[in-house]
Design an enzyme around this catalytic site. Structure first.
Site, mmCIF file in Angstrom:
data_model
loop_
_atom_site.group_PDB
_atom_site.id
_atom_site.type_symbol
_atom_site.label_atom_id
_atom_site.label_comp_id
_atom_site.label_asym_id
_atom_site.label_seq_id
_atom_site.Cartn_x
_atom_site.Cartn_y
_atom_site.Cartn_z
ATOM 1 N N THR A 121 0.854 -1.188 0.000
ATOM 2 C CA THR A 121 0.000 0.000 0.000
ATOM 3 C C THR A 121 0.888 1.236 0.000
ATOM 4 O OG1 THR A 121 -1.690 -1.194 1.199
ATOM 5 C CG2 THR A 121 -1.814 1.209 1.289
ATOM 6 N N ARG A 154 -7.797 -9.698 4.251
ATOM 7 C CA ARG A 154 -7.843 -9.450 5.689
ATOM 8 C C ARG A 154 -7.013 -10.489 6.408
ATOM 9 N NH1 ARG A 154 -14.126 -10.075 5.851
ATOM 10 N NH2 ARG A 154 -13.427 -11.468 4.209
ATOM 11 N N GLU A 155 -6.341 -10.080 7.456
ATOM 12 C CA GLU A 155 -5.632 -11.045 8.278
ATOM 13 C C GLU A 155 -6.655 -12.011 8.857
ATOM 14 O OE1 GLU A 155 -2.872 -9.457 11.097
ATOM 15 O OE2 GLU A 155 -2.112 -7.989 9.668
ATOM 16 N N CYS A 260 -3.268 -1.958 9.256
ATOM 17 C CA CYS A 260 -3.714 -1.304 8.012
ATOM 18 C C CYS A 260 -4.535 -0.044 8.237
ATOM 19 C CB CYS A 260 -4.499 -2.301 7.175
ATOM 20 S SG CYS A 260 -3.571 -3.805 6.883
HETATM 21 C C1 UGA Z 1 -8.143 -4.526 6.446
HETATM 22 C C2 UGA Z 1 -9.165 -4.583 5.301
HETATM 23 O O1 UGA Z 1 -10.385 -5.148 5.777
HETATM 24 C C3 UGA Z 1 -8.635 -5.399 4.123
HETATM 25 O O2 UGA Z 1 -9.557 -5.355 3.046
HETATM 26 C C4 UGA Z 1 -7.284 -4.809 3.675
HETATM 27 O O3 UGA Z 1 -6.708 -5.551 2.615
HETATM 28 C C5 UGA Z 1 -6.321 -4.798 4.845
HETATM 29 O O4 UGA Z 1 -6.903 -4.022 5.928
HETATM 30 C C6 UGA Z 1 -5.031 -4.167 4.367
HETATM 31 O O5 UGA Z 1 -5.029 -2.985 4.024
HETATM 32 O O6 UGA Z 1 -4.017 -4.881 4.236
HETATM 33 P P1 UGA Z 1 -7.409 -6.206 8.421
HETATM 34 O O7 UGA Z 1 -6.569 -5.075 8.921
HETATM 35 O O8 UGA Z 1 -6.824 -7.557 8.318
HETATM 36 O O9 UGA Z 1 -7.970 -5.851 6.939
HETATM 37 O O10 UGA Z 1 -8.657 -6.329 9.395
HETATM 38 P P2 UGA Z 1 -10.229 -6.058 9.336
HETATM 39 O O11 UGA Z 1 -10.957 -7.336 9.297
HETATM 40 O O12 UGA Z 1 -10.561 -5.063 8.312
HETATM 41 O O13 UGA Z 1 -10.467 -5.401 10.789
HETATM 42 C C7 UGA Z 1 -9.835 -4.162 11.136
HETATM 43 C C8 UGA Z 1 -10.282 -3.719 12.509
HETATM 44 O O14 UGA Z 1 -11.649 -3.303 12.481
HETATM 45 C C9 UGA Z 1 -10.216 -4.805 13.587
HETATM 46 O O15 UGA Z 1 -9.678 -4.241 14.763
HETATM 47 C C10 UGA Z 1 -11.654 -5.229 13.794
HETATM 48 O O16 UGA Z 1 -11.903 -5.699 15.090
HETATM 49 C C11 UGA Z 1 -12.363 -3.911 13.544
HETATM 50 N N1 UGA Z 1 -13.785 -4.088 13.121
HETATM 51 C C12 UGA Z 1 -14.072 -4.689 11.941
HETATM 52 C C13 UGA Z 1 -14.795 -3.579 13.924
HETATM 53 O O17 UGA Z 1 -14.542 -2.992 15.011
HETATM 54 N N2 UGA Z 1 -16.098 -3.704 13.503
HETATM 55 C C14 UGA Z 1 -16.407 -4.293 12.321
HETATM 56 O O18 UGA Z 1 -17.614 -4.361 11.993
HETATM 57 C C15 UGA Z 1 -15.389 -4.817 11.537
#
Ligand code: UGA
Length: 436
Positions: A121, A154-155, A260
Site C-alpha cells: 500500500t 484481511r488477516e 492497516c
Molecule cells: C483490512 C481490510 O479489511 C482489508 O480489506 C485490507 O486488505 C487490509 O486491511 C489491508 O489494508 O491490508 P485487516 O486489517 O486484516 O484488513 O482487518 P479487518 O478485518 O478489516 O479489521 C480491522 C479492525 O476493524 C479490527 O480491529 C476489527 O476488530 C475492527 N472491526 C471490523 C470492527 O470494530 N467492527 C467491524 O464491523 C469490523
C-alpha cells in the site's frame, strides 16, 4: 510465466501462495535469514489459518521457493511483485525506503523486459517513482511496465480473500501491461477493474478509509444508543439490510486497530495535508476511534467505582480474532491506561499473549481464560475469539471477585450472563435510558 515476490511478510507470503494455487511458479524474496529458514522448512513466520497447509505443499511440489538473492529472483522472473513493508513516518506519512530499495534492485539486475507490480500500500504517485528508481539503476535501457494491483485481503482469512476477492483492481500506464496482469487472474471469477496507476493507488486507500468510517459511524451511534436506550446491534441490522448501506463492518465495539486501517488513514490524512486539501471526515473517523477506548474505560470505572487496586482481566489482545497481530490493537492502549491508573492487569489470548508479555512485564499473562478470571474484578473482552463463548461462565462467576463483564465487541450473550448474575456492559446494548 515466472513470478517473483519481493518481501515475505503477510502480503508477500499470501500473494506467493495465491499464485502457486493459480498454477504459477513463484520465488519469494526476503532479507531476513530467520524468516527464510522458517519458510523453507514449511513453517509460517506469522499466524494465519489456511496458509500453513498450502506452504509445505507448494514447496514439496516445487512450485514455490524462497531466496535472499534478489538478483536471481529478478533475472528469472517475467513479473515481479513488490510486497515489502511500508511503515509509517512519525508524521503519519508512508516510509517508502523498502519500496525504493526493491525498485533500485530491480533496475540493477534487470536483464530484459519486466512487469513490476506494486502490491504494497503506497501513496498516490508511488508507481511513477518506482519507475524512476528502476530506470535510474538500470545498466541497460530495458523496457519496464509498472502496475498497481492493491491488496484487499484481511488477516485471518488472507488466502480465502486472495482467491475469492470481491474485485481485482489493476492500474497501469499501458493497457497491454494491465491486460497481461489481468490474465494472471483468468481463473478467478470476479469483476476486474482496469484503470490508471494513480486511481488504483487511490482505490486502496479509499477502501480502507471507508471501512474504518463505517465502524466509527456505528460506534458513534452506539454511544447514542447508550443514552437513548436503543439497541445498536439491531440498528446495524436495520440499516445494513438496505443494500445501499450493506451489513458488513457495522459491528460496534472498542474500535478498529491492526496494521492497516490506522496506518492507511494516517497516510491519507498526511497526503491531504501536503496537498492543502481539508479532509474533515477522515479526521473525525480517526478521532472517534481514539476516543472509543476512553469511552469504554469510563464505563468500566463507573461500574467498579475507580480503577486503583482493581484487577482487570483482558480476554483477547490481538486486534481481531484468528491472528496473533497486536499492532495498534485497542487492548494495548487499554493495558497502558489500566496500569497507569494503578489497576492490575491479567491477560489471556489464545495466540497473541506472548507478544504482550515482552511489552508489559507488569501484566500477568495467563494460560487459560479461567485462570485470568479467578479473583478478578472484571472480564474485559477485547477480541471476539470463538472460544470465549464456551468459557464456563457459571464457574467463572463463582471464582471472580466482582462479577462484571465489559464486552468490547458485543460478542457475548447478555441475557445469559445476566441470568447467571453478572453485571454486563456492551456498547449500545440497551443500557438504560438517560435521555429523551
Ligand atoms: C483490512 C481490510 O479489511 C482489508 O480489506 C485490507 O486488505 C487490509 O486491511 C489491508 O489494508 O491490508 P485487516 O486489517 O486484516 O484488513 O482487518 P479487518 O478485518 O478489516 O479489521 C480491522 C479492525 O476493524 C479490527 O480491529 C476489527 O476488530 C475492527 N472491526 C471490523 C470492527 O470494530 N467492527 C467491524 O464491523 C469490523
Amino acid at each position: 510465466m515466472k513470478i517473483s515476490v519481493i518481501g515475505s511478510g503477510y502480503v508477500g507470503i499470501t500473494t506467493a501462495i495465491m499464485f502457486c494455487e493459480l498454477g504459477y511458479k513463484v520465488t519469494g524474496v526476503d532479507t531476513d535469514e530467520r524468516k527464510l529458514a522458517l519458510l523453507r522448512s514449511g513453517q509460517l513466520p506469522i499466524y494465519e489459518p489456511g496458509l500453513e497447509k498450502r506452504l509445505p505443499l507448494h514447496l514439496a511440489k516445487g512450485n514455490l521457493a524462497f531466496t535472499d538473492d534478489t538478483k536471481d529472483a529478478v533475472e528469472e522472473a517475467d513479473v515481479i511483485y513488490i510486497a515489502v513493508g511500508t511503515p509509517a513516518n512519525p508524521d503519519g506519512s508512508c516510509d517508502l525506503t523498502y519500496v525504493r530499495e526493491a525498485a533500485q534492485a530491480i533496475g540493477r539486475y534487470q536483464n530484459g523486459y519486466k512487469i513490476v507490480v506494486n502490491k504494497s500500500t503506497v501513496p498516490i504517485g508511488t508507481g511513477e517513482k518506482v519507475k524512476r528508481w528502476i530506470l535510474e539503476n538500470q545498466k541497460h535501457p530495458y523496457p519496464v511496465d509498472i502496475v498497481s494491483n492493491p491488496e484487499f485481503l484481511r488477516e485471518g482469512t488472507a488466502l480465502r480473500d486472495a482467491l475469492s476477492p470481491d474485485r481485482i483492481v489493476i492500474g497501469a500506464e499501458r493497457p497491454a501491461a494491465a491486460e497481461m496482469i489481468k490474465s494472471l487472474f483468468a481463473d478467478i471469477d470476479c469483476p476486474k477493474i482496469v484503470t490508471n496507476l494513480r486511481t488504483a493507488e487511490m482505490i486502496k486507500y479509499s477502501a480502507n478509509a471507508f471501512l474504518a468510517t463505517k465502524i466509527s459511524f456505528i460506534n458513534e451511534i452506539g454511544r447514542l444508543c447508550d443514552v437513548y436506550g436503543a439497541n445498536v446491534d439491531d440498528v446495524a441490522l436495520g440499516i445494513g439490510l438496505d443494500r445501499r448501506i450493506g451489513s458488513e463492518f457495522l459491528r460496534a465495539g472498542i474500535g478498529w486497530g491492526g496494521s492497516c486501517f490506522p496506518k492507511d488513514l494516517a497516510a491519507l490524512i498526511a497526503m491531504s495535508e501536503r496537498a492543502g486539501v481539508e479532509t474533515r471526515i477522515l479526521k473525525a473517523v480517526r478521532e472517534v476511534n481514539t476516543e472509543q477506548v476512553a469511552y469504554y474505560l469510563a464505563r468500566l470505572e463507573e461500574r467498579l467505582g475507580g480503577l486503583r487496586g482493581k484487577r482487570v482481566s483482558l480476554l483477547g489482545v490481538s486486534f481481531k480474532p484468528d491472528t496473533d497481530d497486536i499492532r495498534e490493537a485497542p487492548a494495548i492502549t487499554v493495558i497502558k491506561r489500566l496500569l497507569a491508573c494503578g489497576a492490575s492487569v491479567r491477560i489471556y489470548d489464545p495466540v497473541a499473549a506472548k507478544h504482550v508479555k515482552l511489552e508489559f512485564p507488569a501484566a500477568r499473562v495467563c494460560k487459560t481464560a479461567e485462570e485470568a478470571l479467578a479473583e478478578s474484578d472484571c472480564a474485559f473482552l477485547m477480541t471476539e475469539w470463538k472460544e470465549f463463548l464456551s468459557i464456563d461462565w457459571k464457574k467463572a462467576y463463582a471464582a471472580m471477585r466482582t462479577p462484571l463483564v465489559i464486552d468490547g465487541r458485543n460478542f457475548l450473550d447478555r441475557k445469559f450472563l445476566e441470568g447467571i448474575g453478572y453485571r454486563y456492559y456492551g456498547i449500545g446494548r440497551g443500557n438504560g435510558v438517560t435521555h429523551g
